[in-house]
Structure formats: C-alpha cells, structure tokens
Write a protein that holds these residues in place. Structure first.
Motif, PDB file in Angstrom:
ATOM      1  N   THR A 225       1.019   0.081   0.606  1.00  0.00           N
ATOM      2  CA  THR A 225      -0.127   0.350   1.007  1.00  0.00           C
ATOM      3  C   THR A 225      -0.427   1.676   0.171  1.00  0.00           C
ATOM      4  OG1 THR A 225       0.289  -0.428   3.111  1.00  0.00           O
ATOM      5  CG2 THR A 225      -1.238   1.846   3.193  1.00  0.00           C
TER       6      THR A 225
ATOM      7  N   PRO B 117      -6.736   2.561   2.077  1.00  0.00           N
ATOM      8  CA  PRO B 117      -6.418   1.733   3.267  1.00  0.00           C
ATOM      9  C   PRO B 117      -7.248   3.211   4.604  1.00  0.00           C
ATOM     10  CG  PRO B 117      -4.536   3.059   2.676  1.00  0.00           C
ATOM     11  CD  PRO B 117      -5.196   3.064   1.772  1.00  0.00           C
TER      12      PRO B 117
ATOM     13  N   ASP C  74      -4.993  -3.327   6.983  1.00  0.00           N
ATOM     14  CA  ASP C  74      -4.947  -2.256   7.185  1.00  0.00           C
ATOM     15  C   ASP C  74      -3.340  -2.509   7.999  1.00  0.00           C
ATOM     16  OD1 ASP C  74      -6.535   0.199   5.743  1.00  0.00           O
ATOM     17  OD2 ASP C  74      -8.382  -0.553   7.782  1.00  0.00           O
TER      18      ASP C  74
END
Length: 411
Positions: free
Chosen positions: A120, A313, A357
């Motif tokens: 991420t 994200p 996410d």
C-alpha cells in the motif's frame, strides 16, 4: 536419542521404510561427503530424522538426495529463526501507533530497499512484495539494504525464515533455481504468498513435531474483541527442537527458545496487558497450539499470482453509532460494536472503502487470517465464517468488529 516407533508409518525414501537411522546417516554421509559429517551427526539432524520416522502419516521422499535437501532446508530455517530472534538479524516489531514504523531492507526515510515495495502506498502496514524487476536472491539476502533491517510482525518474520532457510540451507544457486519457480516473494500476507508452498501439508498434533515445523500458538479466542490493535492474538512460531533434558522449544518474533509452558505464560501475560479487565480462566485450554504444518520443499511449485492492490487507498469514513445500530451492529462494550453476520461488500460499503483496502490483521495464523482496516476514528476487524473464502471476496460472510476511538465512542 533412541529410535522410536519406526513401524508401519514414518519415513519412506524411494518407497522403502527407513528403520535403521544409523545406516541412514551413513548413507547421507556417503551422499554429502565428509564436509557435512558434523551436520549429519548433530543433535538437530538426529531429531529431524527420528521424529520424521515417528510420524503416523508417511513422510515420503523420492530419493535420498531429496531427503538430504529437505534436511538442510529445515536446519537452515531453524538457524535463520535463531538469528532473527537473537538479534543476529536486525528484526523487531513495528507499531503503527507509537513506532517504530514498518520497514524492510532500509534504514533511511523510504523504509524499504530497492528490492521491495510496500503493498500500500505510504507503508503504514507491514506487508511488502518483491519488486518484479529485481532478482529474488538479492532481495532476500539478510543484509542491510536487502532484507534487513526488518520491522514487521510474526507472520512476516516466519515467512522470511522460510526464504532464508532455503538460502542458508541450500545455498544461493539452489535458492535461485527454486525462486525462479515460485515467482514474486511476499512478506506479511499469507494469501498468494509462495512461502506457503513450503508449509502446505498439515500434520497431527499427537505426532512429535519435527524441528522446523510451523506451529501457530493461539491466544484466547476473544483477544481481538478487546485488543483489535494488539499484536498477540497468537504467535507464528517454529518448533526449534528439544533441549538436552528432552523439553521442546519454540521460537517466533518476540519469543526465543521458549518451552510450551513459558510460551503460554508469555501470551497469557500479553492478554492481561492488552485486554484488561478480561482474564484467561483456563490457560491450558484457552491458549494453545491450533495449527501445525510440515516444513518441506514441495515436489511441484506453483507460481503464485501477484495480489491485487489499490494504487489510491481509501481513507474511509465511520458512520454514527445510530447508523451502526441500524445496520445490525450491537455493542459488546462502550466503544466496541459487532455484526456477527455481514459480508465483505456490506462492510466495505458501510465504511466507504473497497475490498482492496483490507489488509491482514497482524499476528494472524496461516489458516483463516483476519482482515482489518483503520479508518479515521475507528479500527475495523473482519473474521471469516468460511476459512477458504477469499479475503477480498465481496460475498464472503464475515463477523465485523468496530472499535471506536474515544471521541467517536463518546458520541
């Protein structure tokens, strides 16, 4: 160590049951040469051979060479875990709330070496994937600027010891050959991680563990209800072998060479610290081993697909308590709400995020790992009704736990 229970099941090489472990060691010496004499005659190799022979399910190898390679792999993994837990390899826990931050292979502000990338953007979670243009050998080297220092948690730590076990046990040439088959390495997530290919076979607890085996030691089942940000819902541990008095010892991130009794005491203490005023009423039954997997090189290695990730994200939003209650959430504490039966899609829609996410909950075991998301003002934990369900499958049925921060809980 004496030979035990070498009948009917146990260690088979080229289809033959290995009853005479002394002769097996001589055969290994003939195969490997005198330079490996100390390894073959060592206590750790002896225990690996004897406990392999004592399994109630067959441990089959197509040739003596294959068994020798697996023996070296296990010894290399145990040595790697020893280095990880003793400070020889610079490894420690991260903590997104208080620090240190997650990092892999770098001491600078990037917190990641050129061989790895955070799954991420921003790197708030301890999950990484190998940069696909970089060689696996260079990426996994236990050196500064490659795979050290490591600041993560116990799942990623165990995965590193699998890769390091292949490297330290078999050498760089053989590691590179195997790595070319399994593809891109991951550190942190269990899903789509090639390390799991080397931990694929389940094994019963009534059999003696073999040094190198993966063992998940689970804390009391309700740990995450009271400590969703905690790191001790369980420990991804390795069985390290017996001491000279015959006591079995285990190691994992934050726990080095502990007996089962001392390992249990450590997790119970963590429960009391993280979950107060809740208690563990019966430590022997409530804090226990729940998973055992054999560490072995598979006959066939499947190249794992790269996990899908979000390049942008979502931050997410936390609905009001009134909205939570209207959506089927009930309070289990002043600041904690649960929905015992929802879906991934319903959850992500409610909190304004996507399934991409979601991240693996820290210290999750190999089987049925929980997912989490940190929204402004709340932590959301998803546990799955079906262990085989995809972690990001929108139709997967989940229990959702919402831990509100004080400002929201007061509202």
């Amino acid at each position: 160590m004496t030979i035990q229970t070498l009948v009917k099941h146990g260690l088979l090489i080229e289809g033959l049951l290995m009853r005479d472990t002394a002769q097996l060691k001589l055969d290994l010496l003939d195969l490997a040469g005198d330079e490996h004499k100390e390894t073959i005659q060592g206590r750790l190799a002896d225990e690996i051979i004897v406990t392999s022979a004592a399994q109630t399910q067959p441990r089959e190898f197509p040739s003596l060479k294959h068994f020798w390679e697996n023996l070296l792999f296990r010894i290399g993994a145990v040595a790697s875990m020893t280095a990880l837990t003793s400070g020889v390899y610079d490894c420690d826990y991260y903590d997104p709330a208080t620090g240190p931050e997650a990092r892999l292979g770098s001491t600078d502000s990037a917190r990641v070496s050129s061989y790895w990338a955070f799954e991420t953007p921003g790197g708030t979670d301890a999950d990484w994937q190998q940069v696909v243009t970089e060689e696996a050998l260079a990426a996994i080297l236990p050196q500064n600027g490659h795979a050290l220092p490591f600041r993560g948690e116990c799942a990623g730590a165990f995965q590193l010891t699998v890769f390091w076990g292949l490297l330290n046990g078999l050498g760089s040439e053989r590691f590179s050959e195997i790595a070319s088959q399994f593809g891109t390495m991951l550190v942190g997530p269990w899903t789509d991680n090639p390390a799991t290919d080397f931990m694929a076979e389940k094994a019963p607890f009534q059999d003696p563990p073999i040094p190198g085996d993966y063992m998940y030691f689970k804390n009391k089942d309700d740990y995450l209800d009271w400590a969703p940000d905690g790191f001790w819902q369980g420990l991804n541990a390795m069985y390290m072998g017996q001491d000279m008095l015959g006591t079995r010892h285990y190691s994992g991130m934050g726990a080095s060479w502990l007996s089962e009794q001392n390992l249990r005491a450590s997790l119970v203490n963590a429960y009391y610290h993280d979950c107060y005023p809740h208690i563990v009423a019966c430590p022997q039954s409530e804090v226990r081993f729940t998973i055992r997997r054999l560490l072995q090189i598979p006959s066939t290695i499947t190249k794992q697909a790269l996990p899908l990730n979000s390049a942008h994200p979502s931050k997410g939003t936390v609905p009001t308590i009134t909205t939570l209650k209207a959506g089927g959430y009930e309070a289990i504490a002043r600041d904690t709400y649960e929905n015992q039966r929802s879906t991934v899609n319903e959850c992500t829609t409610l909190f304004g995020i996507t399934a991409l996410d979601l991240h693996q909950q820290q210290s999750s075991g190999l089987e049925n790992p929980a997912s989490r998301f940190d929204a402004p003002g709340a932590t959301i934990i998803l546990t799955y009704h079906d262990p085989e369900a995809g972690r990001r499958d929108p139709d997967a049925v989940v229990r959702v736990l919402v831990k509100l921060k004080p400002s929201l809980a007061a509202g």
